[in-house]
Write an enzyme that holds these catalytic residues in place. Structure first.
Site, mmCIF file in Angstrom:
data_model
loop_
_atom_site.group_PDB
_atom_site.id
_atom_site.type_symbol
_atom_site.label_atom_id
_atom_site.label_comp_id
_atom_site.label_asym_id
_atom_site.label_seq_id
_atom_site.Cartn_x
_atom_site.Cartn_y
_atom_site.Cartn_z
ATOM 1 N N LEU A 46 50.384 -15.941 29.725
ATOM 2 C CA LEU A 46 51.836 -15.873 29.811
ATOM 3 C C LEU A 46 52.201 -14.992 30.993
ATOM 4 C CD1 LEU A 46 53.175 -15.341 26.153
ATOM 5 C CD2 LEU A 46 53.695 -17.270 27.653
ATOM 6 N N ASP A 47 53.281 -15.340 31.708
ATOM 7 C CA ASP A 47 53.764 -14.500 32.793
ATOM 8 C C ASP A 47 54.095 -13.109 32.261
ATOM 9 O OD1 ASP A 47 53.591 -16.591 34.586
ATOM 10 O OD2 ASP A 47 55.712 -17.148 34.411
ATOM 11 N N PRO A 48 53.980 -12.070 33.097
ATOM 12 C CA PRO A 48 54.310 -10.711 32.635
ATOM 13 C C PRO A 48 55.703 -10.589 32.019
ATOM 14 C CG PRO A 48 53.164 -10.609 34.721
ATOM 15 C CD PRO A 48 53.415 -12.063 34.459
ATOM 16 N N ARG A 180 58.572 -22.225 34.986
ATOM 17 C CA ARG A 180 59.333 -21.854 36.192
ATOM 18 C C ARG A 180 59.482 -23.039 37.139
ATOM 19 N NH1 ARG A 180 56.166 -17.634 38.920
ATOM 20 N NH2 ARG A 180 54.422 -18.210 37.577
#
EC number: 5.4.99.25
Length: 300
Positions: A46-48, A180
């Protein structure tokens, strides 16, 4: 004499409700420390800035982490219209703005084009490798990585709410999808630009958010006997796959890497499946003509 690997032989799954502001690898390291585990890994990063379900595999579960990595995953996310950023989310610098805003009808009309087997170009700030280098490292150094479009299966993309500058959407997709990129591409197609402002994974394969524990709870129980109560069994990660039931003799053969007769199964010829003896996972493999053929043996 070879050095002994430090840590406990603890196996199972931990479903973490990842908070924003921490990387997936940092969560894995924290969990490994908290459980004093020899082996740990995650089943899909997962993205930060993203939150929600991050599945951590410990011990023998790391052998079958691909069964979760390859599974469908679901996300709830918000897109803000009118701005494109370097990272395609709110953490990046503004590249371009637009005064245009899409109607609800326009958004709904565009969504079917992102469902099914599609081609998707990853964000410049992503972990994809270009000539051996991570794209995000190149982007941070001011370079423009040339990223190729990649195949992605999208099972569902739906609009939950539309309100002026923003829209809430729900996505179910396969391995390698970038939310995104969906936001970026939708914004460009609708002529208004867009980027993600919030992203939450709500399930990953068989693991759902209601089974997740917080980082605070993990830290509270770190290195105590009680922490093992947070773990789900190795078998929990296989519940989406058909099971081949085997007897003790067959289980022994399978653990030695050999094919063995199956007592009962709902698997079809060639299916990815798992062998179980008295409810305990023995191996991951394939079912063919009445026999289970192991590919990864589990020592649970």
């Amino acid at each position: 004499m070879a050095r002994r690997k430090k840590g406990r032989d603890v196996s199972g799954w931990l479903v973490v409700d990842k908070p924003a502001g921490i990387g997936s690898t940092d969560v894995v390291n924290k969990v490994r420390w908290a459980f004093e585990a020899k082996k740990a890994g995650h089943a899909g990063t997962l993205d930060p800035d993203a939150t929600g379900v991050l599945v951590i595999a410990l011990g023998e579960a790391t052998k079958i982490v691909s069964s979760i990595t390859d599974a469908l995953k679901a996300y709830d996310f918000t897109v803000k219209w009118g701005t494109q950023t370097t990272t395609d989310d709110a953490s990046g610098e503004v590249l371009e703005t637009s005064d245009a805003r899409p109607s609800r009808e326009a958004i709904e009309a565009a969504l079917p084009g992102y469902v099914g087997d599609i081609m998707q170009t990853p964000p410049a700030f992503s972990a994809v490798k270009v000539d051996g280098r991570r794209a995000y490292d190149m982007a941070r150094e001011g370079e423009t990585p040339e990223l190729q479009a990649r195949a992605l299966y999208v099972d569902e993309l739906s609009l939950d709410d539309a309100r002026g500058d923003a829209a809430d959407l729900h996505l179910v997709c396969g391995k390698g999808g970038y939310v995104r990129s969906i936001a970026r591409d939708l914004g460009q197609e609708l002529g208004c630009l867009g980027h993600v402002t919030s992203l939450r994974r709500i399930w990953s394969g068989p693991f759902e958010l209601d089974r997740a524990v917080t980082m605070e709870r993990i830290e509270e129980l770190a290195r105590t006997e009680e922490i093992d109560q947070l773990l789900l069994p190795v078998e929990a990660g296989l519940s989406d796959l058909p099971v081949c039931h085997v007897n003790q003799i067959a289980a022994t053969k399978i653990r030695n890497g050999n094919a063995a007769e199956v007592l009962s199964t709902e698997a079809d010829f060639g299916d990815l499946t798992w062998a179980a003896h008295q409810g305990q996972a023995v191996a991951l493999g394939h079912y063919r003509a009445g026999q289970f053929h192991p590919s990864r043996v589990l020592l649970t």
